[in-house]
Motif scaffolding. Structure first.
Motif, PDB file in Angstrom:
ATOM      1  N   ALA A 133       0.734   4.522   7.918  1.00 20.22           N
ATOM      2  CA  ALA A 133       1.995   4.883   8.006  1.00 20.22           C
ATOM      3  C   ALA A 133       2.954   3.453   8.294  1.00 20.22           C
ATOM      4  O   ALA A 133       4.056   3.179   7.843  1.00 20.22           O
ATOM      5  CB  ALA A 133       2.039   5.710   9.010  1.00 20.22           C
ATOM      6  N   LEU A 134       2.602   2.775   9.544  1.00 22.11           N
ATOM      7  CA  LEU A 134       3.480   1.898   9.885  1.00 22.11           C
ATOM      8  C   LEU A 134       3.663   0.483   8.916  1.00 22.11           C
ATOM      9  O   LEU A 134       4.615   0.218   8.630  1.00 22.11           O
ATOM     10  CB  LEU A 134       2.863   0.873  11.190  1.00 22.11           C
ATOM     11  CG  LEU A 134       3.505  -0.058  11.924  1.00 22.11           C
ATOM     12  CD1 LEU A 134       5.063   0.220  12.198  1.00 22.11           C
ATOM     13  CD2 LEU A 134       2.735  -0.752  13.093  1.00 22.11           C
ATOM     14  N   ALA A 175       8.269   0.820  13.307  1.00 27.90           N
ATOM     15  CA  ALA A 175       8.788  -0.127  12.155  1.00 27.90           C
ATOM     16  C   ALA A 175      10.085  -0.739  12.569  1.00 27.90           C
ATOM     17  O   ALA A 175      10.079  -1.939  12.443  1.00 27.90           O
ATOM     18  CB  ALA A 175       8.774   0.641  10.965  1.00 27.90           C
ATOM     19  N   LYS A 176      10.989   0.249  13.237  1.00 25.36           N
ATOM     20  CA  LYS A 176      12.291  -0.689  13.645  1.00 25.36           C
ATOM     21  C   LYS A 176      12.089  -1.697  14.652  1.00 25.36           C
ATOM     22  O   LYS A 176      12.838  -2.640  14.464  1.00 25.36           O
ATOM     23  CB  LYS A 176      13.048   0.524  14.281  1.00 25.36           C
ATOM     24  CG  LYS A 176      13.689   1.441  13.156  1.00 25.36           C
ATOM     25  CD  LYS A 176      14.655   2.280  13.814  1.00 25.36           C
ATOM     26  CE  LYS A 176      15.034   3.567  13.087  1.00 25.36           C
ATOM     27  NZ  LYS A 176      15.820   4.915  13.477  1.00 25.36           N
ATOM     28  N   ARG A 178       3.379   0.822   5.526  1.00 24.83           N
ATOM     29  CA  ARG A 178       4.292   1.257   4.500  1.00 24.83           C
ATOM     30  C   ARG A 178       5.724   1.076   4.910  1.00 24.83           C
ATOM     31  O   ARG A 178       6.433   0.641   4.024  1.00 24.83           O
ATOM     32  CB  ARG A 178       3.796   2.807   4.044  1.00 24.83           C
ATOM     33  CG  ARG A 178       2.754   2.928   3.239  1.00 24.83           C
ATOM     34  CD  ARG A 178       2.420   4.445   2.901  1.00 24.83           C
ATOM     35  NE  ARG A 178       1.359   4.436   1.979  1.00 24.83           N
ATOM     36  CZ  ARG A 178       0.368   5.576   2.116  1.00 24.83           C
ATOM     37  NH1 ARG A 178       0.759   6.534   2.810  1.00 24.83           N
ATOM     38  NH2 ARG A 178      -0.670   5.620   1.506  1.00 24.83           N
ATOM     39  N   LEU A 179       6.157   1.761   6.117  1.00 26.95           N
ATOM     40  CA  LEU A 179       7.319   1.372   6.567  1.00 26.95           C
ATOM     41  C   LEU A 179       8.161  -0.063   6.676  1.00 26.95           C
ATOM     42  O   LEU A 179       9.264  -0.418   6.209  1.00 26.95           O
ATOM     43  CB  LEU A 179       7.773   2.481   7.670  1.00 26.95           C
ATOM     44  CG  LEU A 179       7.597   3.796   7.872  1.00 26.95           C
ATOM     45  CD1 LEU A 179       7.352   4.365   9.283  1.00 26.95           C
ATOM     46  CD2 LEU A 179       8.763   4.335   6.800  1.00 26.95           C
ATOM     47  N   VAL A 180       7.154  -0.620   7.340  1.00 26.91           N
ATOM     48  CA  VAL A 180       7.521  -2.166   7.386  1.00 26.91           C
ATOM     49  C   VAL A 180       7.549  -3.042   6.124  1.00 26.91           C
ATOM     50  O   VAL A 180       8.543  -3.502   5.863  1.00 26.91           O
ATOM     51  CB  VAL A 180       6.333  -2.966   8.144  1.00 26.91           C
ATOM     52  CG1 VAL A 180       6.524  -4.555   8.082  1.00 26.91           C
ATOM     53  CG2 VAL A 180       6.442  -2.320   9.735  1.00 26.91           C
ATOM     54  N   ALA A 227       8.322  -1.329   3.048  1.00 24.84           N
ATOM     55  CA  ALA A 227       9.542  -0.812   2.671  1.00 24.84           C
ATOM     56  C   ALA A 227      10.962  -1.376   3.268  1.00 24.84           C
ATOM     57  O   ALA A 227      11.901  -1.451   2.346  1.00 24.84           O
ATOM     58  CB  ALA A 227       9.619   0.845   2.838  1.00 24.84           C
ATOM     59  N   ALA A 228      10.700  -1.977   4.203  1.00 27.36           N
ATOM     60  CA  ALA A 228      11.983  -2.647   4.963  1.00 27.36           C
ATOM     61  C   ALA A 228      12.091  -4.172   4.557  1.00 27.36           C
ATOM     62  O   ALA A 228      12.940  -4.863   4.982  1.00 27.36           O
ATOM     63  CB  ALA A 228      11.702  -2.738   6.365  1.00 27.36           C
ATOM     64  N   ASP A 287       6.010   7.453  17.116  1.00 28.49           N
ATOM     65  CA  ASP A 287       6.514   7.718  15.764  1.00 28.49           C
ATOM     66  C   ASP A 287       6.591   6.174  14.914  1.00 28.49           C
ATOM     67  O   ASP A 287       7.108   5.225  15.467  1.00 28.49           O
ATOM     68  CB  ASP A 287       8.180   7.934  16.057  1.00 28.49           C
ATOM     69  CG  ASP A 287       8.980   8.136  14.876  1.00 28.49           C
ATOM     70  OD1 ASP A 287       8.042   8.355  13.701  1.00 28.49           O
ATOM     71  OD2 ASP A 287      10.039   8.262  15.176  1.00 28.49           O
ATOM     72  N   PRO A 288       6.013   6.285  13.706  1.00 25.61           N
ATOM     73  CA  PRO A 288       5.656   5.187  13.022  1.00 25.61           C
ATOM     74  C   PRO A 288       6.960   4.487  12.566  1.00 25.61           C
ATOM     75  O   PRO A 288       7.497   3.336  12.440  1.00 25.61           O
ATOM     76  CB  PRO A 288       5.039   5.515  11.694  1.00 25.61           C
ATOM     77  CG  PRO A 288       4.358   6.858  11.780  1.00 25.61           C
ATOM     78  CD  PRO A 288       5.148   7.405  13.166  1.00 25.61           C
ATOM     79  N   ALA A 289       8.221   5.473  12.362  1.00 20.98           N
ATOM     80  CA  ALA A 289       9.586   4.656  12.222  1.00 20.98           C
ATOM     81  C   ALA A 289      10.351   3.976  13.387  1.00 20.98           C
ATOM     82  O   ALA A 289      10.788   2.978  12.991  1.00 20.98           O
ATOM     83  CB  ALA A 289      10.282   6.158  11.666  1.00 20.98           C
TER      84      ALA A 289
END
Length: 155
Positions: free
Chosen positions: A35-36, A134-135, A38-40, A42-43, A129-131
């Protein structure tokens, strides 16, 4: 029918079912890690997976940003002794206390060795929270890139 179950040599499992469960635990590509990642990704950030930050170090980071020297670890609540969620097993408590304590000590040693070599270590719990994680990763990598661009270095 044979006698009571006996653990194979070197195994600390208290039952055959427990041994199957322990062997099924992943050391990488867990759901929180994916999950982490994917978000990283995508950034727009690129990283290495399950890579060794330092030559000769047997430990691997879950995500590794080599040029900026950022190492990211996603720690499982059970395996790393989360203060909020870790519940010690009732069977074989001495083994588990030693095992989880050793993992925690190794985590601190890894953090210290990487920091000494100029790395920024980011650790997250699997329940976070993975989001948000990722931030935090994106901010840290961006800040380190800016430092590199200014020629500041990391030591």
């Amino acid at each position: 029918m044979s006698g009571p179950w006996e653990a194979p040599e070197g195994s600390w499992a208290s039952s055959a079912a427990n041994r199957r469960s322990m062997r099924g635990n992943r050391s990488r590509d867990t759901k929180p890690e994916i999950a982490l990642r994917r978000l990283v990704h995508a950034a727009g950030l690129r990283y290495r997976v399950a890579a060794k930050p330092l030559p000769g170090m047997r430990r691997t980071a879950d995500l590794l940003f080599g040029p900026t020297r950022v190492a990211v670890f996603v720690d499982g609540c059970f395996w790393h002794g989360c203060p909020d969620h870790f519940v010690p097993p009732k069977t074989n408590p001495d083994y588990w206390e030693s095992k989880i304590g050793g993992n925690t000590q190794r985590d601190r040693d890894t953090d210290a060795r990487l920091a000494e070599a100029g790395w920024l270590v980011l650790r997250f719990w699997e329940h976070q929270d993975p989001a948000e994680c990722a931030k935090t990763v994106a901010k840290a990598v961006s800040a380190r890139k800016s430092e590199l661009a200014r020629g500041c270095g990391f030591e």
